[in-house]
Each structure stands twice: as structure tokens, then as C-alpha cells.
Design an enzyme around this catalytic site. Structure first.
Site, short mmCIF file in Angstrom:
data_model
loop_
_atom_site.label_atom_id
_atom_site.label_comp_id
_atom_site.label_asym_id
_atom_site.label_seq_id
_atom_site.Cartn_x
_atom_site.Cartn_y
_atom_site.Cartn_z
N GLU A 135 0.82 -1.22 0.00
CA GLU A 135 0.00 0.00 0.00
C GLU A 135 0.85 1.26 0.00
OE1 GLU A 135 -0.51 -2.59 2.00
OE2 GLU A 135 -2.49 -3.33 1.43
N HIS B 178 -10.88 -4.42 9.30
CA HIS B 178 -11.44 -4.30 7.94
C HIS B 178 -12.78 -3.55 7.95
CE1 HIS B 178 -8.62 -7.62 7.40
NE2 HIS B 178 -8.73 -7.51 6.09
#
Lengths: 332, 345
Positions: free
Chosen positions: A64, A133
Site C-alpha cells: 500500500e 477491515h
């Protein structure tokens, strides 16, 4: 260009926006984890790989920070990247590039460069994916001058705001609620934009203003409908953009209704509702208030796995109804 | 065309003649020496201005590392780009930056490269291809890879030369970025300026490999370590890496071992290295002394020529400091300018 509206899902509306942007501008590309043949973790990129090929729909390694940085550099060098972060929680891995680099480059370099970067991220709870998440981190990013932070609440907004983000010369963080991906709504064909500086009154009313964001807009609307049975006439504003916040639309509404409630999924403390409340207290609307401002937000815990606990951690329709009733009837 | 002019056509040369003396003319090499002088005078001028209270904040001086910046950048072509880092003044000067605007930035003036908003750690000049310094160790590496990605996407001929320090090679950003650059064969050269210390921690105490270039094996790309105080060795290694990048074969890591004569930044009291070590590098391994000696050996210069260049460099820096002093400060009313791009209404 035809502007006929069809029913599309939020996910497909986003895909349509990306496709239109890539057709119109060869410098636009989509990059992210599993955005290629897999079609994206939430099937948002879908068949874009078939239409635009692997040079413009680029699967990154699981990286990321590197991916975000690559997009920042490409943006500085004349490209228009769309960087998909698989879950908004993983934006924490890319924070240096978003917060220290993309947000500040133009300022630090004295206006020498713009960073036309769009970061798309599925956010929010409701999928049983637990604490890493399911977060709603938009307030973190909205605290950073240099970024724009948007939260589309419908397929119409999702497409129009993404196209507007791609026209914007500065970095835009798009928080897409993952429970909205399957939501269906009217979406015009062809190219259109939704301006990135205006909140939207989605339901007019005179007794109380609810400012809600993302999925909470729908919960607030449902609560408002239910409360008509009790004779309450509630105005609902879709905040749409956390930064730059459209203060005027909220101020005007509060001057009309004299009561304000803020509803967001993110943790209540130090959240966007706090900013809205403070903003109203500093504005001319303060003198119009007939009751203390009410904020509903996520409870002070990470999102739990257990479905009942998960639900209890973010505002739900019954809680909004109760709080709105109390506020409108002066119980508080 | 090379940034310092045409590579000299010297025909047959002896194999033991250093690279730069085979490929560059006398004028080009004297220009490299001149830039080394300007870098050193620049850093000394910055240090002096700081001590006299004319500059606030901090700065990271590259005195002792001049051969890396000049040797690497002399191999680039006109449209190539560089990514600098926090110890970046030398990179800017070697890349042809205007020292007036650099000093003005130090002084926080509107005539500075960043109009006084960035200071020492953020000098950039996009128009010339200088993508800028960076205050975050390793922060520029993924951005440089992105710049190279854009070059490849737009099918341009450019190469991006990405400077980073030995400290940055232990950042996750380095690994993620180099992996992607290698994976996609992007036109970039990773130039590690290994000055031996990440602030106070030596490379031996921070890195699991003796040479940073050893990391290259992990990405399946070439890695080489050279004497970073030798202009010719730096130029030779970087030149090869640049050609490889330009021809589409992908990135390389070039590690240049060097030494910073000064501390990490203005607050450094040098407790982690001995006076003997510092003195040895200053007296016996200075990159400018060495290049002067080599130029003399090859009949490209004399003490008189060098002195004239030194004087010119000093005058340039004196002029830059005066320019900076006499420039205007930004208006406080403009404090929030440049946060977002100004758009026509």
C-alpha cells in the site's frame, strides 16, 4: 451526450465513472491490489482490465505504501492515478505518502506542483470482517489540509463525485461504504460531475436537521419517514464532503429548524459530528438553536466480530428515531 | 547531449585512464569541479548564515559528498529527472539549480524555490526535472518510482535518478518501491549515497548486509558499490545504470560510499564517531582534493585554474546570500496559499 438515467448499482456506477474517465483521458489509470482479472475485492473494477488492458488497470503487489507513493509520483509527472486501497483500514499503511507527501507537496513546494491523485477505499462496518477491515477513518484524513475527503451515499453521487475527483487537481480521498456497493439507484448515462464542495438537502423539513454521511444518510431518511407518523417533519442533509465542508447549507438548515443532530458511523469522539457542532456554535445559527446539539456516532471501541455487537457499535435506525424524537420534542 | 555538454570523442585511450577522462572534455570536467566548489561554498555559506542567526530551523549539509552528486548527475541527459532527499543541496546544485533561489528559500523568502514555504528540506524545480528533496527518510523513493512509471506510460525517453541515503534502505518504502520498479522494469536508477551513518547509527549497526548494493540481489537487479569520493567511479557506475534504464532493461542500485564531514544536522554533537575518523576523511579522502589531483595528473588543470574557479564559486555564493537577504518575505496574509490548487471560478 445522453443523460438518460438507468438503475445501476453503486459499484457499477463507480466502474462506469472509471471507464468514462479512462476513455476520455489517456493519463488516467487504475492501480491497486487485485483490480485486474479478479475485478477488485468488491468487484468494483470488474471488466475494466478487459477494456483497458494491464497497462492501465494495474495490479500491484501487496504494497500500500509503495503503491500510494508510486501514484503520487505519477500524478506529479503528469498522470491521473486512481489508487484503490482494498480496505480503507489499509490506508494506515500508506499514511506517509498520503499525509506527508500528497497532501503537502503543493504547499511545501510553493505551488510548484499539483498532485491530482484519487484514492478510492471501501470503508465501514457491516460485513463481519472485524476490527481491521471495518473502520471509518475519514475524519483522520479530513484533519489534513491539502486533502479533500468525500463520502458518496448513492450510485448517482458515487459516479458524479468520482468524475469530479478525477477533474480535481488535488488529492481526493473517496470513502465508499462497502454496504452501499450493491445499492441500486438512478444514474444518468454519460459524463456528469457532482461538485466537491456542496452538501445536499436530501429531505426537506422544518422541525429538526439531521446531518448524516455515507450509509447514515439512508438510515436518517428511514428514521425521518418513520417519524412522520408522529407528526415530525425532519430535514436530512447528506454531508457528502467532509473536507472542504459546506458550512452554509448546514447553517441555513439549522436557522430554519433550530435543532441539529449529526449522525456518522465513525467513532463519535473527535469525529466529524464534533466539527459540525462546533462550526454551528461559532456561526450565526447558534442563536437559533432551541436545544443542545446531539451527536450519534460509533461507540468507543474497535468494530467487533459478533454480528450483534457489530451492529451495536454504529448508529442504527431505532437509535436515530429515539434520539431525533427526544431532540424534536424537547426531551433533551 | 549530456548535462555538462558533449561527451568528448577521444578515440583510442589507454585502458587505465579513468572513465570521465575518456568520455568528457576538459571544459566539462572543470565545470564538474566548479560545481563541487559551489556545493561546498553553498554548504559553508549555509552553515555560516545559520551560526550568524540569519537562517532558522535545521539543515543537512553534504560537505564531503560532492563527488556523488556531481559524478552521478553529469551522466544524465537534458530531460532526465532526479529525486533528491533531505541532504539534497548538492543534488540541486549539480543539477543546475539557481543558488540565488536556493539561498532565498533558506532565508524563507518569496524569491525562493518554494516561495519560503519549504526551506532546506523541500527544494524542488519541476520545470528542470528536479522532483524535489524530502523530509521523510525514504519518502521520495516510491514517488521517484511513480515518476518513472509515468515516463514509461507516456513512452518518454527519460530516466529518473533517485538519491537516497544508507538510512533509507531500511525503510519499508524502499523495499516496496524497488520491488515494483524491478517488476515492471521502470526507467530508474537507485543511487544510495552511503555516508556511513543514519544520524548516529552506523550502517554496520543498522543494515543486515555489508553493502547496500547487496540488496539488489533480492530484487533480481544489478547492484554495484563504488568509491563515492571518486567522481569518475561514480560517473562510470551511474552511466551504465542510466543506459540500462534508458534501454528498457529496468533499474539498478548504485551504492556510493562516502562520508559527511559535518554532523547529521545542526543539533548533532558527533558523539558516535571519533575525531580521528572524521579527520582522516577530511585530510586524506576529500573528494574535491582528489578530483583536483586527478585533473592535474591528466593535464586538465593547474592550481591557478582551480583558484580562479574557487574564487568564482565563492563570489556566486556571496551574491546568492546577498540576493536572499535583500529579497522580500512572504505576506502573512498568504499563509494558507498553495494548500490547494487555485482554480478558475
Amino acid at each position: 451526450m445522453t443523460q438518460e438515467a438507468r438503475e445501476l448499482s453503486y459499484a457499477i456506477a463507480i466502474r462506469e465513472a472509471m471507464g468514462l474517465a479512462m476513455e476520455a483521458d489517456p493519463t488516467v489509470f487504475l492501480m491497486g491490489e487485485d483490480v485486474g482479472v479478479y475485478g477488485g475485492a468488491f468487484q468494483v473494477s470488474g471488466d475494466l482490465i478487459d477494456r483497458f488492458g494491464p497497462e492501465r488497470v494495474i495490479e500491484t503487489p501487496i504494497a500500500e505504501l509503495g503503491g500510494a507513493g508510486l501514484c503520487v509520483g505519477a500524478a506529479m509527472n503528469g498522470m491521473k492515478p486512481i489508487f484503490e486501497i482494498q480496505f480503507s483500514d489499509f490506508a494506515t499503511l500508506a499514511l506517509d505518502q498520503i499525509v506527508n507527501q500528497a497532501a503537502k507537496a503543493r504547499f511545501m513546494l510553493g505551488g510548484e506542483v499539483s498532485v491530482p491523485l484519487v484514492v478510492r477505499m471501501p470503508a465501514g462496518s457491516g460485513t463481519g470482517a472485524a476490527a481491521q477491515h471495518s473502520q471509518s477513518l475519514e475524519a483522520w484524513f479530513a484533519h489534513v489540509p491539502g486533502l479533500k475527503v468525500v463520502q458518496p451515499s448513492t450510485p448517482y453521487e458515487a459516479k458524479g463525485m468520482l468524475l469530479a475527483a478525477l477533474e480535481d487537481p488535488d488529492p481526493v480521498m473517496v470513502f465508499e461504504h462497502k454496504l452501499l456497493y450493491k445499492m441500486v439507484g438512478e444514474v444518468p448515462e454519460g459524463y456528469y460531475t457532482v461538485p466537491l464542495d456542496k452538501a445536499k438537502v436530501v429531505r426537506e423539513g422544518k422541525d429538526l436537521t439531521i446531518v448524516a454521511s455515507s450509509i447514515m444518510v439512508h438510515k436518517a431518511l428511514e428514521a425521518a419517514e418513520k417519524l412522520t407518523e408522529e407528526g415530525l417533519d425532519i430535514e436530512v442533509i447528506d454531508l457528502r464532503i467532509a473536507r472542504p465542508m459546506d458550512k452554509q447549507t448546514i447553517i441555513e438548515s439549522v436557522k430554519k429548524t433550530s435543532r441539529l443532530m449529526c449522525v456518522h458511523e465513525a467513532v463519535k469522539t473527535l469525529g466529524i459530528g464534533a466539527e459540525i457542532s462546533a462550526m454551528i456554535c461559532e456561526s450565526e445559527a447558534f442563536d437559533y438553536l432551541d436545544a443542545p446539539i446531539v451527536r450519534l456516532g460509533g461507540t468507543e471501541n474497535p468494530i467487533p466480530y459478533n454480528p450483534e455487537l457489530e451492529k451495536a457499535s454504529v448508529p442504527q435506525v431505532p437509535g436515530i428515531i429515539e434520539a431525533a424524537r427526544d431532540l424534536a420534542k424537547g426531551v433533551r | 547531449m549530456a548535462r555538462n555538454g558533449h561527451a568528448a570523442d577521444k578515440g583510442e585511450v589507454a585502458a587505465n585512464v579513468p572513465f570521465v577522462f575518456q568520455h568528457y572534455s576538459r571544459d566539462e570536467l572543470l565545470d564538474v569541479l566548479y560545481k563541487m566548489y559551489v556545493i561546498r561554498r553553498f554548504e559553508e555559506g549555509a552553515e555560516n548564515s545559520y551560526m550568524r542567526g540569519l537562517i532558522h530551523g535545521t539543515m543537512h549539509l553534504s560537505i564531503g559528498q560532492e563527488a556523488v552528486a556531481t559524478g552521478a548527475i553529469m551522466t544524465l541527459q537534458e530531460n532526465d529527472q532526479i529525486m533528491s532527499n533531505h541532504r539534497g543541496h548538492g543534488h540541486c546544485v549539480a543539477f543546475g539549480a539557481d543558488v540565488n533561489r536556493m539561498f532565498a528559500e533558506f532565508f524563507g523568502k518569496v524569491t525562493g524555490y518554494c516561495k519560503g514555504r519549504g526551506g532546506s528540506m523541500h527544494i524542488a524545480d519541476f520545470k528542470s526535472g528536479n522532483l524535489g528533496a524530502n523530509g521523510i527518510v525514504g519518502g521520495g523513493i516510491p514517488i521517484a518510482v511513480g515518476a518513472a512509471f509515468a515516463v514509461k506510460s507516456k513512452k518518454e525517453e527519460k530516466v529518473v535518478l533517485c538519491f537516497f541515503g544508507d538510512g533509507a534502505n531500511n525503510e519499508g518504502a524502499f523495499h516496496e518501491a524497488v520491488n515494483m520498479a524491478a517488476l515492471w522494469k521502470l526507467p530508474i536508477v537507485f543511487l544510495c549515497e552511503n555516508n556511513g551513518y543514519g544520524l548516529s547509527v552506523s550502517v554496520a549497526r543498522a543494515s543486515s548486509v555489508p553493502n547496500i548494493s547487496d540488496r539488489a540481489k533480492g530484487y533480481g537487479i544489478p547492484g554495484v558499490t563504488v568509491d563515492g569520493n571518486c567522481v569518475s567511479d561514480v560517473a562510470e557506475a551511474v552511466s551504465e545504470a542510466v543506459e540500462r534504464a534508458r534501454s528498457g532493461e529496468g533499474p539498478s542500485i548504485v551504492e556510493c560510499k562516502t562520508y559527511r564531514h559535518r554532523g547529521h544536522s545542526k543539533s548533532d554533537r558527533n558523539r558516535y564517531r571519533t575525531k580521528e575518523e572524521i579527520d582522516d576523511w577530511i585530510k586524506n579522502r576529500d573528494p574535491i582534493d582528489r578530483f583536483e589531483m586527478e585533473l592535474k595528473q591528466h593535464g586538465f588543470g593547474s592550481d591557478e585554474v582551480f583558484e580562479e574557479l574557487r574564487q568564482r564559486a565563492s563570489a556566486t555564493i556571496d551574491g546568492a546570500i546577498e540576493f536572499a537577504k535583500n529579497s522580500e518575505s512572504p505576506s502573512i496574509a498568504d499563509v494558507s496559499q498553495y494548500v490547494y490548487t487555485e482554480q478558475a471560478q
